[in-house]
Design a protein around this motif. Structure first.
Motif, PDB file in Angstrom:
ATOM      1  N   LEU A 141      20.980  11.121  -9.074  1.00  0.00           N
ATOM      2  CA  LEU A 141      20.705  11.792  -7.801  1.00  0.00           C
ATOM      3  C   LEU A 141      21.434  11.116  -6.641  1.00  0.00           C
ATOM      4  O   LEU A 141      21.573  11.709  -5.569  1.00  0.00           O
TER       5      LEU A 141
ATOM      6  N   PRO B  95      12.656   5.687 -15.347  1.00  0.00           N
ATOM      7  CA  PRO B  95      12.801   6.488 -14.124  1.00  0.00           C
ATOM      8  C   PRO B  95      14.059   6.150 -13.328  1.00  0.00           C
ATOM      9  O   PRO B  95      14.678   7.040 -12.730  1.00  0.00           O
TER      10      PRO B  95
ATOM     11  N   CYS C 287      16.865   8.897 -12.588  1.00  0.00           N
ATOM     12  CA  CYS C 287      17.010   9.307 -11.184  1.00  0.00           C
ATOM     13  C   CYS C 287      18.303   8.820 -10.546  1.00  0.00           C
ATOM     14  O   CYS C 287      18.685   9.324  -9.485  1.00  0.00           O
TER      15      CYS C 287
ATOM     16  N   THR D 208      17.070   0.589  -6.402  1.00  0.00           N
ATOM     17  CA  THR D 208      17.476   0.966  -7.752  1.00  0.00           C
ATOM     18  C   THR D 208      18.044  -0.224  -8.514  1.00  0.00           C
ATOM     19  O   THR D 208      17.656  -0.503  -9.659  1.00  0.00           O
TER      20      THR D 208
END
Length: 363
Positions: free
Chosen positions: A239, A232, A236, A271
């Protein structure tokens, strides 16, 4: 300026952006194809050498009678999880480096250099040695996710602490960041050393591989434990591209362009902590992937994070697999720790980077 001249400049800028975008997409496609080729070579390389035809038969014609049981076992059960883990970890470390460099707005940010990986390693070591002793059934309740979660919290605390120390009035000092990172890494290393003395024989074997990192312990259960965490993040991360692009102009400019800067920083830190923590938990400390890969991408496609982030994931996976192939071949049939290979590649690049950007690290 006459309207005709303005129109010509607009068309010229549009054409340049279009050419740059075409180059970016072509580069991503090329790295994706290269990753497929390197993955096949990774499956074929090792103490037991296989030709590419055997690997392709095992992958695409598993019921072929010419495939021996040994070939199927080695390729599917030993090398396949190792290759997948190399792809996941290489992509995670490279994306973490790209996000950190974008967030700190400097070329020297890397989870391994500035202490984030050391913080993750210390937290994971704490879970291995002290977790069962003082936390009772907690490690058992969260099962295979205990180690990645511990490493995640260690990486997150390290990243937040580093950002707090190095940033003042919205400006991040590169020199302060590097010095603070060295101090954090040394402190984490000291506490990890204490845990090594406290560990029993089995725990000591589990801790030994942290120092230089390796993919040798890759298994399907480890893939199942980190894939739901790393995938993920990799998917992601693009983005964040718009916000990181705006942040390159400064925090004030990013804020006035509509970017919620503090929210962007928090997401970026989570992240980095997630990707780095999960990677360190299963492979130990593998350095310089997050430093080298984003710079190679910027040399090829420019600073646009729309291409730097996904390109870093692809090229990071390629570089780690290549380093792993070298580690398996250079002292065959023995195996060199992969961290040695990445350090040999990364250290000269780091020195060159410091010399090239000497002005931004002056105290």
């Amino acid at each position: 300026m006459p309207a005709r001249a303005q129109t010509f400049k607009a068309r010229l800028g549009h054409r340049r952006n279009g050419n740059r975008d075409a180059l970016g997409f072509a580069t991503l496609a090329g790295f994706a194809a290269l990753l497929g080729v390197v993955s096949i070579f990774s499956l074929a390389s090792g103490a037991a050498e296989f030709d590419l035809g055997s690997v392709l038969r095992v992958l695409f014609m598993p019921n072929d009678a010419s495939i021996s049981a040994a070939e199927r076992t080695i390729i599917v059960d030993v090398r396949f999880p190792r290759t997948i883990l190399g792809v996941l970890v290489g992509a995670a470390l490279a994306v973490s480096g790209a996000v950190m460099q974008g967030m700190f707005r400097n070329p020297l940010a890397d989870p391994g250099i500035i202490g984030v990986s050391s913080g993750a390693g210390f937290a994971a070591a704490t879970m291995i040695v002290i977790g069962p002793m003082f936390m009772g059934a907690v490690p058992l309740l969260i099962g295979i996710y205990a180690l990645p979660l511990a490493a995640f919290f260690g990486a997150m605390v390290s990243t937040y602490l580093l950002y707090f120390i190095a940033t003042r009035r919205g400006q991040t000092s590169v020199a302060t960041m590097l010095l603070a990172g060295i101090a954090l890494a040394a402190l984490a290393g000291a506490f990890t050393g204490i845990l090594v003395f406290m560990a029993d024989d089995q725990q000591l074997r589990s801790l030994t591989f942290w120092g230089l990192g390796s993919l040798a312990s890759a298994t399907w259960p480890k893939i199942y434990s980190v894939a739901p965490i790393i995938l993920p993040v990799i998917l992601c991360a693009p983005l964040l591209a718009r916000g990181l692009n705006a942040l390159m102009l400064g925090e004030a400019s990013a804020f006035y362009s509509g970017i919620r800067v503090q929210r962007l920083k928090n997401i970026a830190i989570i992240t980095v902590a997630t990707a780095t923590g999960a990677s360190v938990a299963v492979t130990g400390g593998i350095g310089f992937i997050g430093l080298v890969v984003p710079h190679v991408l910027r040399m090829l496609v420019g600073p646009d994070h729309r291409f730097v982030l996904p390109g870093s994931a692809l090229l990071g996976a390629v570089m780690l697999l290549l380093a792993d192939i070298i580690a398996r071949q250079i002292v065959a049939p023995a195996e060199l720790p992969i961290g040695i290979v990445t350090a040999i590649i990364g250290c000269p690049f780091f020195f060159w980077l410091i010399l090239r950007n000497r002005s931004i690290v002056d105290l």
